[in-house]
Design an enzyme around this catalytic site. Structure first.
Site, mmCIF file in Angstrom:
data_model
loop_
_atom_site.group_PDB
_atom_site.id
_atom_site.type_symbol
_atom_site.label_atom_id
_atom_site.label_comp_id
_atom_site.label_asym_id
_atom_site.label_seq_id
_atom_site.Cartn_x
_atom_site.Cartn_y
_atom_site.Cartn_z
ATOM 1 N N ARG A 1 0.844 -1.205 0.000
ATOM 2 C CA ARG A 1 0.000 0.000 0.000
ATOM 3 C C ARG A 1 0.874 1.248 0.000
ATOM 4 N NH1 ARG A 1 -1.944 1.702 4.588
ATOM 5 N NH2 ARG A 1 -2.513 -0.367 5.350
ATOM 6 N N TYR B 1 -16.625 16.313 -16.093
ATOM 7 C CA TYR B 1 -16.970 14.894 -15.945
ATOM 8 C C TYR B 1 -18.008 14.740 -14.820
ATOM 9 C CZ TYR B 1 -16.577 9.927 -15.097
ATOM 10 O OH TYR B 1 -16.872 8.598 -14.930
ATOM 11 N N ASP C 1 -7.506 18.237 -14.939
ATOM 12 C CA ASP C 1 -7.812 16.861 -15.336
ATOM 13 C C ASP C 1 -7.394 16.731 -16.796
ATOM 14 O OD1 ASP C 1 -8.987 14.515 -16.289
ATOM 15 O OD2 ASP C 1 -10.728 14.671 -14.972
ATOM 16 N N LYS D 1 -8.663 5.580 -19.427
ATOM 17 C CA LYS D 1 -8.992 6.064 -20.767
ATOM 18 C C LYS D 1 -7.805 5.908 -21.725
ATOM 19 C CE LYS D 1 -12.736 6.991 -18.484
ATOM 20 N NZ LYS D 1 -13.083 8.294 -17.955
HETATM 21 C C1 PLP Z 1 -13.514 8.755 -16.696
HETATM 22 C C2 PLP Z 1 -13.108 10.070 -16.215
HETATM 23 C C3 PLP Z 1 -12.860 10.294 -14.860
HETATM 24 C C4 PLP Z 1 -13.056 9.213 -13.818
HETATM 25 O O1 PLP Z 1 -12.168 8.160 -13.995
HETATM 26 P P1 PLP Z 1 -12.470 6.631 -13.580
HETATM 27 O O2 PLP Z 1 -11.248 5.930 -13.984
HETATM 28 O O3 PLP Z 1 -13.698 6.217 -14.345
HETATM 29 O O4 PLP Z 1 -12.730 6.632 -12.109
HETATM 30 C C5 PLP Z 1 -12.425 11.557 -14.481
HETATM 31 N N1 PLP Z 1 -12.267 12.550 -15.392
HETATM 32 C C6 PLP Z 1 -12.508 12.364 -16.699
HETATM 33 C C7 PLP Z 1 -12.304 13.494 -17.652
HETATM 34 C C8 PLP Z 1 -12.944 11.132 -17.154
HETATM 35 O O5 PLP Z 1 -13.191 10.957 -18.448
#
Ligand code: PLP
Length: 383
Positions: free
Chosen positions: A52, A104, A176, A201
């Site tokens: 962890r 998001y 982000d 992603k």
């Molecule tokens: C999918 C996404 C998230 C969240 O990510 P997860 O891996 O699904 O928890 C946050 N920000 C953006 C822009 C996203 O596309």
């Protein structure tokens, strides 16, 4: 590390932080599937004690994303939302955050459901509009949390402007960077303090692994982030760390192809009479086209578009064959989503409509298939 930063991005992606394992020569970083590590003696450690806290496979991923984003340290979490939560934990009662209004949906839900309970305040504004941003500033404003391009309307925010405003005000700029990835945009170099990612992603890229990554620019945030990661414990497993590392090796070729496909599809959509509007920052007609070009190396492969006829939405979602009707984005498979009822369902309808996340809006994550197949698929499904 500093020398590595001079290596072109395409090469860095393939080789990562260490290129091969020193001890064995393994060119694929081994999956250290061990929860704990033997201590040589009292007060002695190999550097690894318990997974962890630190794990060698996760280390490689954390060092590699830090290198790619040009940051001091990287942290890997079990999902993008866990990374966003970790960022949010830097703030406490009475702190005010200024957030991209077109965001998001899961991040919006986290802020509204949990952030508010912890006494945080949020203002959702168009962070691309300077007067809106400046009017939203308060005495207790501590950070900007933004997406550029935004999700799903692909609005562009001026990173340099916002980072200088943040610096003047002693605020943090958190970006982000899921949509463009460090391959196309490096916010830390433009003055941001922190970058978060859904590694699920583009970085993973194969729609097979959930992951979250966070990178900090300065050493001052290292200790608090380390504490959050090891204490809250939403760390990425060794195997999933390895999957994201493997995915990142091909990020350059995937994204280049995805972007090429996206531009062709966006142009085709723009010329189709059944389509109302196309939102893609790679089209010269897009409001943020010039700004995006000035701060990013490309427009990515996410396209939103609205259709003129509401009934067409259901037809498209049912009839697409190559493009899959599924949530998520960034993978090699093209996916189509319906933001109003999927990714953005957590956002109240009146806000969604004001933003333009209407019931005729669809979002397309363009994959690496043949562009002409994707266009044919859309054309047929639109009927
Ligand atoms: C999918 C996404 C998230 C969240 O990510 P997860 O891996 O699904 O928890 C946050 N920000 C953006 C822009 C996203 O596309």
């Amino acid at each position: 590390m500093s020398e590595k930063r001079k290596i072109p991005m395409d090469t860095l992606l393939v080789h990562g932080q260490s290129s091969f394992e020193e001890r064995t020569g393994a060119v694929s970083v081994p999956i250290y599937q061990s929860a704990t590590f033997r201590h040589p003696g009292l007060h002695e450690s190999t550097g690894y004690d318990y997974s962890r806290l630190r794990n060698p496979t996760r280390d490689e991923l954390e060092n590699t994303i830090a290198l790619l984003e040009g940051g001091r340290r990287g942290f890997a979490f079990s999902s993008g939302m866990a990374a966003v939560s970790a960022a949010l934990s830097l703030f406490g009662r009475g702190d005010h955050l200024i957030v991209s209004e077109d965001l998001y949906g899961g991040t919006y839900r986290l802020f509204e459901e949990f952030g508010r309970k912890s006494g945080l305040e949020f203002s959702y504004v168009d962070t691309g509009d300077r007067s809106e941003v400046e009017n939203s500033l308060r005495e207790n404003s501590r950070a900007f949390f933004i997406e550029t391009p935004t999700n799903p309307l692909m609005k562009i925010t001026d990173l340099k402007y916002l980072s200088s405003l943040a610096k003047d005000r002693n605020m943090l700029l958190i970006v982000d960077n899921t949509f463009l990835t460090p391959y196309l945009q490096r916010p830390l170099a433009l003055g941001a303090d922190m970058v978060v990612h859904s590694g699920t992603k583009y970085l993973g890229g194969h729609n097979d692994t959930l992951a979250g990554l966070l990178v900090i620019r300065g050493e001052d945030l290292a200790e608090p982030m380390e504490l959050v990661q090891k204490t809250t414990g939403a760390v990425l497993s060794p195997f999933d760390s390895w999957l994201i590392l493997r995915g990142m090796k091909t990020l350059g070729v995937r994204l280049a192809r995805q972007e090429e496909n996206a531009l062709r599809i966006a142009r085709w959509l723009e010329g189709d009479s059944r389509v109302d509007r196309v939102f893609y920052p790679g089209l010269p007609g897009h409001d943020g086209y010039e700004l995006n070009r000035s701060q990013a190396d490309g427009a990515g492969a996410m396209i939103s578009f609205s259709v003129k006829d509401r009934a067409m939405v259901e037809r498209i979602l049912r009839k697409v064959e190559i493009i899959l009707f599924a949530e998520s984005l960034g993978g090699v498979e093209s996916l189509i989503t319906y933001p109003a009822v999927q990714t953005h369902a957590a956002i109240p309808e009146e806000i969604r409509n004001r933003l333009g996340v209407t019931d005729t809006l669809l979002r397309l994550s363009v994959g690496i298939e043949a562009a002409e197949d994707l266009i044919r698929d859309l054309d047929r499904a639109m009927g």
